[in-house]
Design a protein around this motif. Structure first.
Motif, short mmCIF file in Angstrom:
data_model
loop_
_atom_site.label_atom_id
_atom_site.label_comp_id
_atom_site.label_asym_id
_atom_site.label_seq_id
_atom_site.Cartn_x
_atom_site.Cartn_y
_atom_site.Cartn_z
N GLN A 43 13.73 22.17 -13.99
CA GLN A 43 13.54 22.37 -15.36
C GLN A 43 13.00 22.85 -16.07
O GLN A 43 12.27 22.74 -17.51
CB GLN A 43 12.00 20.25 -15.70
CG GLN A 43 13.10 19.48 -15.48
CD GLN A 43 14.26 18.86 -16.11
OE1 GLN A 43 13.90 18.88 -17.62
NE2 GLN A 43 14.89 17.87 -15.50
N LYS A 161 24.98 13.41 -25.04
CA LYS A 161 23.52 14.03 -25.43
C LYS A 161 22.53 14.60 -24.23
O LYS A 161 21.78 15.53 -23.99
CB LYS A 161 22.58 12.70 -25.83
CG LYS A 161 21.48 12.73 -26.17
CD LYS A 161 20.82 11.82 -26.91
CE LYS A 161 19.43 12.57 -27.89
NZ LYS A 161 19.01 11.47 -27.93
N LYS A 162 22.46 14.31 -23.57
CA LYS A 162 21.83 14.79 -21.85
C LYS A 162 22.58 15.78 -21.28
O LYS A 162 21.40 17.08 -21.15
CB LYS A 162 21.96 13.84 -20.63
CG LYS A 162 21.69 13.95 -19.81
CD LYS A 162 21.68 13.36 -18.07
CE LYS A 162 21.48 11.80 -18.81
NZ LYS A 162 21.87 10.81 -17.49
N LEU A 165 20.92 18.54 -24.51
CA LEU A 165 19.23 18.52 -23.52
C LEU A 165 18.82 19.12 -22.78
O LEU A 165 17.79 19.77 -22.65
CB LEU A 165 18.53 17.34 -24.12
CG LEU A 165 19.19 16.98 -25.75
CD1 LEU A 165 18.15 15.90 -26.17
CD2 LEU A 165 18.82 18.04 -26.43
N ASN A 166 19.80 19.87 -21.68
CA ASN A 166 19.43 19.85 -20.29
C ASN A 166 18.98 20.83 -20.71
O ASN A 166 19.83 22.29 -21.04
CB ASN A 166 21.15 20.15 -19.11
CG ASN A 166 20.70 20.82 -18.20
OD1 ASN A 166 20.35 22.06 -18.22
ND2 ASN A 166 20.74 19.84 -17.02
N ILE A 170 20.39 24.91 -22.59
CA ILE A 170 19.48 25.60 -23.51
C ILE A 170 19.33 27.31 -23.78
O ILE A 170 19.73 27.40 -23.98
CB ILE A 170 18.16 24.39 -23.91
CG1 ILE A 170 18.75 22.85 -24.64
CG2 ILE A 170 17.20 24.96 -24.87
CD1 ILE A 170 17.59 22.59 -24.74
#
Length: 308
Positions: A43, A161-162, A165-166, A170
């Protein structure tokens, strides 16, 4: 990059893995802590490493290689899916699912990027991030279908969507914008981005060390499917990819990066999804761990061949 320097880089990564093994055996790093380290890696650290790789001045050759990496990556995934499906026909049920998933979804984050960084530096990370972009897209679509079957109503929208937004996706998008428009970041921001990204390699190797320290192989020593699957993953598929590159007649860093990434061990997501869907979860953990350990040997030989 000379082969001796490449070998030294791989040895360096292996030494850091041993630090992870030590930390686990001494209970300095518990299984729960390792899960938190994985989250930090995926992340935070890895996206910053990807982003920092784009913040350099590149010539037109590199920009053209970025485009080539897009279609080479697409071709690579098609080849890996097709070859894996055909070769694994003798294996049935859940073990086939585990091995097929592990063949297609490789460890880009923990091992792929650190090795690319050792071999090609920031330029390799750019090409690797393009390959990883397709990894993320396919993981949350094709990968989930392998384990659970078709999506139910509304699930596909949630998974898309996942994907969008990873953090790694991005980072790639921001990096491409920075490269195309030649945006110069303020020095404090640039320094911070690079510093955070630099922890990706050491952190990923420590995580791998912790994973390897908790593997029990005795139960699977007589399971022929394990040997068969690992051979396909670490030898057959990379060799096929390399032979195709010879046939294409391209030895650019773009295609070499795709070959290197395809030779990486099974992704940790193999074990994570197997546990989530309760499908041969111990078997999956062994596949991930053993391919990770043996890849230090197979990838070193692969680098020796393609960098000649």
């Amino acid at each position: 990059m000379s082969l001796s320097v490449t070998f030294e880089s791989v040895i360096s990564l292996f030494i850091i893995i041993l630090v992870g093994v030590y930390g686990s055996k001494r209970k300095i790093i518990t299984a729960e802590m390792n899960k938190l380290l994985v989250n930090i890696l995926i992340q935070i650290a890895l996206p910053f490493m990807i982003l920092s790789s784009f913040i350099y001045t590149y010539d037109e050759t590199i920009k053209s290689n970025v485009i080539k990496t897009f279609y080479y990556s697409i071709a690579a995934y098609i080849i890996m899916i097709a070859v894996s499906y055909l070769i694994l026909l003798p294996i049935k049920k859940d073990k086939k699912t585990i091995l097929h998933f592990s063949n297609v979804f490789v460890n880009t984050g923990y091992i792929g990027f650190p090795i690319l960084n050792s071999v090609y530096g920031p330029e390799g990370i750019i090409y690797g991030s393009i390959f990883n972009l397709f990894f993320v897209i396919l993981l949350w679509t094709y990968g989930l279908i392998l384990f659970k079957g078709n999506f139910q109503t509304g699930e596909l929208k949630m998974e898309l969507k996942k994907i969008l937004l990873n953090p790694s996706i991005i980072a790639v998008c921001l990096g491409i914008i920075i490269m195309i428009f030649k945006i110069t970041l303020p020095r404090p921001i640039l320094s911070s981005v690079q510093s955070i990204g630099n922890i990706t390699g050491p952190l990923s190797m420590i995580i791998i060390g912790v994973i390897l320290s908790n593997v029990s192989m005795k139960k699977y020593l007589k399971d022929w499917t394990l040997y068969y699957g690992i051979t396909v993953k670490l030898i057959v598929i990379p060799v096929i990819m390399y032979l195709i590159s010879l046939w294409v007649g391209d030895s650019s860093k773009a295609i070499n990066t795709v070959i290197i990434m395809s030779a990486m061990p099974a992704s940790a997501m193999t074990s994570i999804l197997a546990e989530h869907f309760d499908k041969e979860k111990e078997y999956a953990a062994v596949v991930v761990s053993v391919t990770t350990l043996l890849s230090l040997i197979t990838v070193t030989y692969l680098l020796k061949i393609i960098l000649n």
